[in-house]
Enzyme design. Structure first.
Site, short mmCIF file in Angstrom:
data_model
loop_
_atom_site.label_atom_id
_atom_site.label_comp_id
_atom_site.label_asym_id
_atom_site.label_seq_id
_atom_site.Cartn_x
_atom_site.Cartn_y
_atom_site.Cartn_z
N ASP A 159 0.85 -1.19 0.00
CA ASP A 159 0.00 0.00 0.00
C ASP A 159 0.89 1.24 0.00
OD1 ASP A 159 -2.24 1.89 0.81
OD2 ASP A 159 -3.31 0.00 0.99
N HIS A 223 -3.75 6.29 3.52
CA HIS A 223 -4.42 5.09 3.02
C HIS A 223 -3.79 3.81 3.56
CE1 HIS A 223 -5.77 2.08 0.01
NE2 HIS A 223 -6.79 2.89 -0.22
N SER A 555 -11.10 -0.62 -0.97
CA SER A 555 -9.82 -0.62 -0.25
C SER A 555 -10.01 -0.88 1.23
CB SER A 555 -9.11 0.73 -0.43
OG SER A 555 -8.49 0.83 -1.67
#
Length: 762
Positions: A159, A223, A555
């Site tokens: 990620d 994220h 996600s």
């Protein structure tokens, strides 16, 4: 980003535009800069300017010791001589599989394709990044039974990095890393690992960093921190986003370890870096890989970096959990569709956020957003179509959509702007923010479902088209229209779970008769850890930061499935990736086609149930040989498959595996509309429940016009690990575009459920 039309150079404008009041002067300045860049580029032009990065995938790693860089450099020398070979080689893959990245022209790429040992050559492109309540909602409470082996589970998170100081990654009570761990923590003055985050690396093959990128595994975006803490974050009491979602934040396996592989940056996630991270994660000894990103796949599994990496992970006993994509509700939009990985769609949980808009006439309209701003009185209200930036060349027919730079700052500054939205509202809110508005009311111009709320850099609310018309009438009929956008409220969503509109839908665009997505997991309004240097709206200029943030997307769903898979692994360390995947799918909670008309194309086998998945009763197991036979049936040559596997795989009439015979936990069939069909599916199930047990097959919801039979319909087991086979036959015709049913094997204790879908194609 602004791209000069005659060069490939980009100018980062989003920081400057917030301060720019004269768009015409701005674009004149850009034109002059582009002209200078173009002149410089032409003067410096060489053959290197037409080279781009290509991935040369060569399959399995050769047995024994081998010098990857020497072999790869030698191959490049055969293409364009020794002078440029070493400078053209960008990266070698050598720990878990074989391949490299090189800068090649189109002609050189074509030459490379024909060389011995090469499986595929394809451009290295950029992919995009696609909880206090969510785990409880799927029946997975804090007090659930756990094993001591959980602390030996290592989750590899591919990620955007991680914020190691977050409370979610505190290593208090953790012992040293498991002995199997072979990874490292890249040493940096601003980043340290601990006994929770046991490894961290970053990858940037082009070495092009923007000012907001941190050249370390540290997460500057948020994220990666969010996904990692959703999968394996520790327990953090009183976590919230400015009071929203207040509760105990935790991951699915709080005692598991995390290994971080930073592959995503401000400009996206390069394929070359994705494969490098897979190469390392597999060799480092991770147990589960979590991969929350993707673009639409190619038609070739071995030109898709996630499929390539996940295949080699599967060979090494590692399940790859992937996000299904955020391009719904359009059909055939699902991504990460390889049968050896898990494709996870998003589902809602039982909370949603509403934001009221109060007008000067006292009328109140409810919209959707997560608005943490406290109201500060009434403000003038203006319609975006009445405030065009005419000096920038815009008219009202554009400014009504609040396109970037289309609003006149002199007319909207200090006001709330009514915009017609054509999506989730991010562009409209950003435009109003840049123009100096104090708020925006975004009217749904496409009549999209309001099934998720987003965070914007200014007070905002998304309203229905009907309410938008009423507000527009108020503006046009009132001499001094005013409004106030109130702080959001959290309410219960009684319809949950269902699949939100953004979650990508099937069918599978590579193998039509393989159902994707596989299942759903919570992916809407998920509270998890965040990078405290990233704005909570993820928009430049928004100065609000927080330790925890609320996001929606597949996600967010992917790490829920990752955590559930790791939980199963902690009870069954020797289970194969296919067995873990089967356990998750066959125990998933069925979902309703009344809430999602795309049915299984939206939710696959259903919503995850981690507690039931630990004791599935039966599993549909598969190994590398099964997937190789499947690939034979898909038309891959013996030569290609031998390169991929590194063994003497054979495709023959005896081993060619039709997709209908792949031992998959779901059944899918595409047929010409209104034509009669007769198709058989061969399957085998492995007993992982009671040693002596008898299962009876039941077909639930067989649609009109179809006859579905199972032979034998009773399976009697006498030991753990015993395998028995059966055949499912579908006959008849369908009169609708898609119909579905389910097969359930029941021994009185376990219900092993698999979806069956039949759909029409032109």
């Amino acid at each position: 980003m602004y791209r000069c039309p005659s060069t490939t150079k980009r100018i980062a404008y989003h920081h400057l535009m917030a301060r720019q009041k004269n768009s015409s002067l701005w674009f004149l300045l850009l034109s002059l800069i582009c002209s200078l860049l173009s002149t410089h580029s032409t003067a410096a032009a060489s053959e290197d300017d037409v080279r781009k990065e290509y991935i040369v995938y060569m399959g399995a790693k050769p047995a024994g010791d081998f010098s990857a860089s020497a072999i790869h450099t030698n191959m490049l020398e055969q293409v364009f001589g020794s002078g440029r070979a070493s400078s053209s080689l960008v990266r070698s893959y050598k720990r878990s599989f074989n391949g490299f990245v090189a800068k090649l022209t189109e002609d050189e790429m074509q030459q490379m394709k024909g060389m011995d040992g090469v499986v595929s050559v394809f451009p290295s492109e950029k992919k995009q990044l696609h909880t206090t309540r969510s785990w409880d909602f799927v029946g997975f409470p804090r007090q659930v039974k756990r094993t001591s082996f959980e602390s030996d589970i290592i989750i590899g998170v591919l990620d955007g990095g991680i914020w190691p100081e977050s409370d979610s990654f505190d290593d208090k009570g953790f012992g040293p890393p498991p002995r199997k761990w072979k990874g490292t923590c890249q040493g940096f003055s601003n980043f340290t690992c601990n006994n929770k985050i046991i490894g961290a690396k970053y990858y940037k093959s082009d070495r092009k960093f923007s000012p907001e990128d941190l050249q370390s595994p540290r997460d500057s975006d948020g994220h990666g921190t969010h996904t990692a803490s959703t999968a394996a974050g520790g327990l953090v009491n009183m976590a919230s986003l400015m009071g929203f979602g207040l509760g105990t934040a935790r991951g699915g396996v709080p005692s598991a370890r995390i290994a971080v592989y930073k592959i995503c940056w401000s400009d996206g996630c390069d394929d070359a870096d994705i494969l490098a991270a897979f190469d390392d994660a597999i060799a480092d000894g991770v147990d589960i890989i979590s991969y929350s990103l993707g673009n639409p796949p190619s038609r070739d599994y071995f030109k898709d970096t996630a499929a390539i990496g996940a295949f080699h992970a599967m060979k090494n006993g590692i399940l790859t959990s992937t996000s299904a994509g955020n391009d719904g509700p359009r059909l055939v939009s699902v991504v990460n569709v390889a049968p050896w990985s898990l494709s996870v769609a998003a589902s809602t949980i039982d909370r949603k956020f509403l934001t009221e808009v109060q007008l000067g006439d006292k009328k109140v309209y409810k919209g959707f957003s997560i608005n943490a701003f406290e109201p500060n009185g009434m403000y003038p209200l203006i319609y975006g179509g009445d405030a065009p930036n005419t000096r920038g060349g815009f008219r009202g027919n554009t400014s009504r959509f609040c396109e970037i730079n289309s609003l006149n700052p002199n007319l909207v500054k200090g006001k709330i702007v009514l915009c017609i939205g054509l999506g989730a509202g991010f562009k409209e809110a950003w435009s109003a923010f840049l123009a100096g508005a104090v708020g925006t009311v975004i009217v749904d111009g496409l009549r999209l479902p309001k099934d998720s709320s987003n965070i914007y850099p200014l007070p905002a609310s998304r309203l229905s088209a009907g309410d938008g018309k009423r507000i527009a009438y108020y503006i046009s009929s009132t001499s001094n229209p005013t409004a106030s956008i109130l702080k959001s409220i959290e309410v219960k969503d009684t319809l949950a779970p269902y699949v939100p509109s953004f979650s990508s839908r099937g069918p599978n665009n590579i193998t039509h008769d393989l159902l994707k997505p596989d299942l759903t997991a919570p992916g809407v309004h998920i509270l998890a850890a965040w990078s405290p240097i990233s704005p909570i709206s993820q928009m430049s200029g928004d100065n609000r930061v927080a330790q925890y943030n609320i996001l929606s997307g597949t996600s967010m769903a992917c790490p829920h499935a990752t955590g559930a898979a790791a939980y199963i692994k902690s009870f069954h360390p020797t289970w194969s990736p296919a067995a873990i995947k089967s356990a998750l799918m066959t125990t998933a909670t069925p979902m309703s086609a009344r809430k999602n008309p795309e049915a299984e194309f939206a939710y696959g086998a259903g919503n995850i149930d981690p507690v039931r998945a630990v004791h599935p009763g039966l599993v549909y197991d598969a190994d590398e040989i099964d997937f190789v036979n499947f690939l034979c049936g898909e038309g891959y040559s013996i030569q290609t498959l031998r390169k991929v596997t590194g063994d003497h795989s054979v495709c023959s009439k005896a081993t060619n595996g039709a997709v209908w015979d792949l031992n998959y936990p779901s059944f899918a069939l595409s047929i010409p509309y209104k034509e009669s069909i007769a198709r058989t599916f061969k399957r085998s199930v492995t007993n992982v429940g009671l040693p002596v047990s008898t299962y009876k097959a039941t077909v639930i919801g067989a649609p009109k016009g179809l006859k579905i039979n199972v032979k034998p319909n009773i399976l009697s087991f006498t030991s753990i690990g015993q395998k028995l086979s059966f055949v499912l036959k579908v006959e008849g015709r369908i009169v609708k575009d898609m119909v579905s049913a389910s097969l359930v094997w029941d021994d009185g204790l376990h219900k092993v459920r698999s979806p069956i879908i039949v759909y029409a194609v032109q």
